[in-house]
Design a protein around this motif. Structure first.
Motif, PDB file in Angstrom:
ATOM      1  N   MET A   1      93.132  38.654  29.158  1.00 20.74           N
ATOM      2  CA  MET A   1      92.839  37.387  28.538  1.00 20.74           C
ATOM      3  C   MET A   1      93.376  36.261  29.426  1.00 20.74           C
ATOM      4  O   MET A   1      94.467  36.365  29.971  1.00 20.74           O
ATOM      5  N   LEU A   2      92.585  35.220  29.526  1.00 13.72           N
ATOM      6  CA  LEU A   2      93.014  34.064  30.305  1.00 13.72           C
ATOM      7  C   LEU A   2      93.556  32.982  29.372  1.00 13.72           C
ATOM      8  O   LEU A   2      93.004  32.743  28.296  1.00 13.72           O
ATOM      9  N   PHE A   3      94.634  32.348  29.823  1.00 17.76           N
ATOM     10  CA  PHE A   3      95.250  31.261  29.074  1.00 17.76           C
ATOM     11  C   PHE A   3      95.513  30.087  29.994  1.00 17.76           C
ATOM     12  O   PHE A   3      95.994  30.265  31.118  1.00 17.76           O
ATOM     13  N   HIS A   4      95.209  28.890  29.508  1.00 17.17           N
ATOM     14  CA  HIS A   4      95.534  27.627  30.172  1.00 17.17           C
ATOM     15  C   HIS A   4      96.874  27.193  29.569  1.00 17.17           C
ATOM     16  O   HIS A   4      96.994  27.046  28.349  1.00 17.17           O
ATOM     17  N   VAL A   5      97.881  27.018  30.417  1.00 14.68           N
ATOM     18  CA  VAL A   5      99.221  26.682  29.937  1.00 14.68           C
ATOM     19  C   VAL A   5      99.699  25.422  30.643  1.00 14.68           C
ATOM     20  O   VAL A   5      99.686  25.350  31.868  1.00 14.68           O
ATOM     21  N   GLU A   6     100.087  24.429  29.850  1.00  9.35           N
ATOM     22  CA  GLU A   6     100.678  23.203  30.381  1.00  9.35           C
ATOM     23  C   GLU A   6     102.175  23.255  30.104  1.00  9.35           C
ATOM     24  O   GLU A   6     102.591  23.503  28.970  1.00  9.35           O
TER      25      GLU A   6
ATOM     26  N   CYS B   1      87.885  31.357  27.347  1.00 11.12           N
ATOM     27  CA  CYS B   1      86.820  32.352  27.399  1.00 11.12           C
ATOM     28  C   CYS B   1      85.703  31.794  28.268  1.00 11.12           C
ATOM     29  O   CYS B   1      85.616  30.594  28.505  1.00 11.12           O
ATOM     30  N   ARG B   2      84.865  32.676  28.755  1.00 12.20           N
ATOM     31  CA  ARG B   2      83.789  32.288  29.648  1.00 12.20           C
ATOM     32  C   ARG B   2      82.807  31.372  28.926  1.00 12.20           C
ATOM     33  O   ARG B   2      82.450  31.610  27.776  1.00 12.20           O
TER      34      ARG B   2
ATOM     35  N   ILE C   1      77.590  29.647  35.865  1.00 10.79           N
ATOM     36  CA  ILE C   1      76.673  30.363  36.758  1.00 10.79           C
ATOM     37  C   ILE C   1      77.341  31.585  37.378  1.00 10.79           C
ATOM     38  O   ILE C   1      76.701  32.344  38.104  1.00 10.79           O
ATOM     39  N   ARG C   2      78.626  31.797  37.105  1.00 11.90           N
ATOM     40  CA  ARG C   2      79.352  32.938  37.675  1.00 11.90           C
ATOM     41  C   ARG C   2      79.698  33.948  36.578  1.00 11.90           C
ATOM     42  O   ARG C   2      79.950  33.591  35.445  1.00 11.90           O
ATOM     43  N   ASP C   3      79.743  35.196  36.977  1.00 10.47           N
ATOM     44  CA  ASP C   3      80.119  36.278  36.055  1.00 10.47           C
ATOM     45  C   ASP C   3      81.603  36.612  36.170  1.00 10.47           C
ATOM     46  O   ASP C   3      82.095  37.476  35.462  1.00 10.47           O
ATOM     47  N   ASP C   4      82.289  35.957  37.110  1.00 10.22           N
ATOM     48  CA  ASP C   4      83.700  36.250  37.310  1.00 10.22           C
ATOM     49  C   ASP C   4      84.444  34.939  37.546  1.00 10.22           C
ATOM     50  O   ASP C   4      83.923  33.866  37.294  1.00 10.22           O
ATOM     51  N   ASP C   5      85.659  35.017  38.052  1.00  7.09           N
ATOM     52  CA  ASP C   5      86.479  33.823  38.228  1.00  7.09           C
ATOM     53  C   ASP C   5      86.406  33.232  39.623  1.00  7.09           C
ATOM     54  O   ASP C   5      87.235  32.425  40.000  1.00  7.09           O
TER      55      ASP C   5
END
Length: 96
Positions: free
Chosen positions: A1-6, A85-86, A91-95
Motif C-alpha cells: 500500500m502506498l501512503f502520502h505522509v507529510e 491508490c492508482r 497512463i501508467r500501470d506502475d509507479d
C-alpha cells in the motif's frame, strides 16, 4: 500500500544543539535504511520549512505506524497520512 505522509518537525527551542544534532543523525540513518529497502519510496523537503513530503510503500496501516513511530524525531512531529491508490486516468500501470 502506498501512503502520502507529510511530516513537520518542531524541535523545542531550548533543546541543546548537541542533542538535536544526535537525534537528526540517528533519524537520517534510519530513513536512509528504509529508502534503501524501498519502503520509504520518496522523500522531498518542503522549501522554506522543516517539513517533508514522503511516499511509503508498506504492507498495511500497522507497518506504517510502526515505521513512523520509530522515527527518532517522532515525538517532535506533526504528521498527516493519506492512503493512495492508482488513478483510473493514469497512463501508467506502475509507479514509473
Amino acid at each position: 500500500m502506498l501512503f502520502h505522509v507529510e511530516m513537520t518537525v518542531n524541535l523545542p527551542p531550548d533543546m541543546p544543539e548537541e542533542q538535536a544534532a544526535e537525534i537528526k543523525a540517528t533519524e537520517k540513518a534510519y530513513s536512509q535504511t528504509l529508502q534503501q529497502k524501498g519502503t520509504w519510496r520518496h522523500l522531498w523537503r518542503v522549501a522554506g520549512s522543516y517539513s517533508n513530503v514522503s511516499i511509503f510503500d508498506v504492507r498495511d496501516n500497522d507497518e506504517l505506524q510502526r515505521i513512523i513511530s520509530g522515527l527518532p524525531l517522532f515525538p517532535y512531529m506533526e504528521i498527516r497520512v493519506r492512503p493512495l491508490c492508482r488513478h483510473p486516468s493514469s497512463i501508467r500501470d506502475d509507479d514509473s
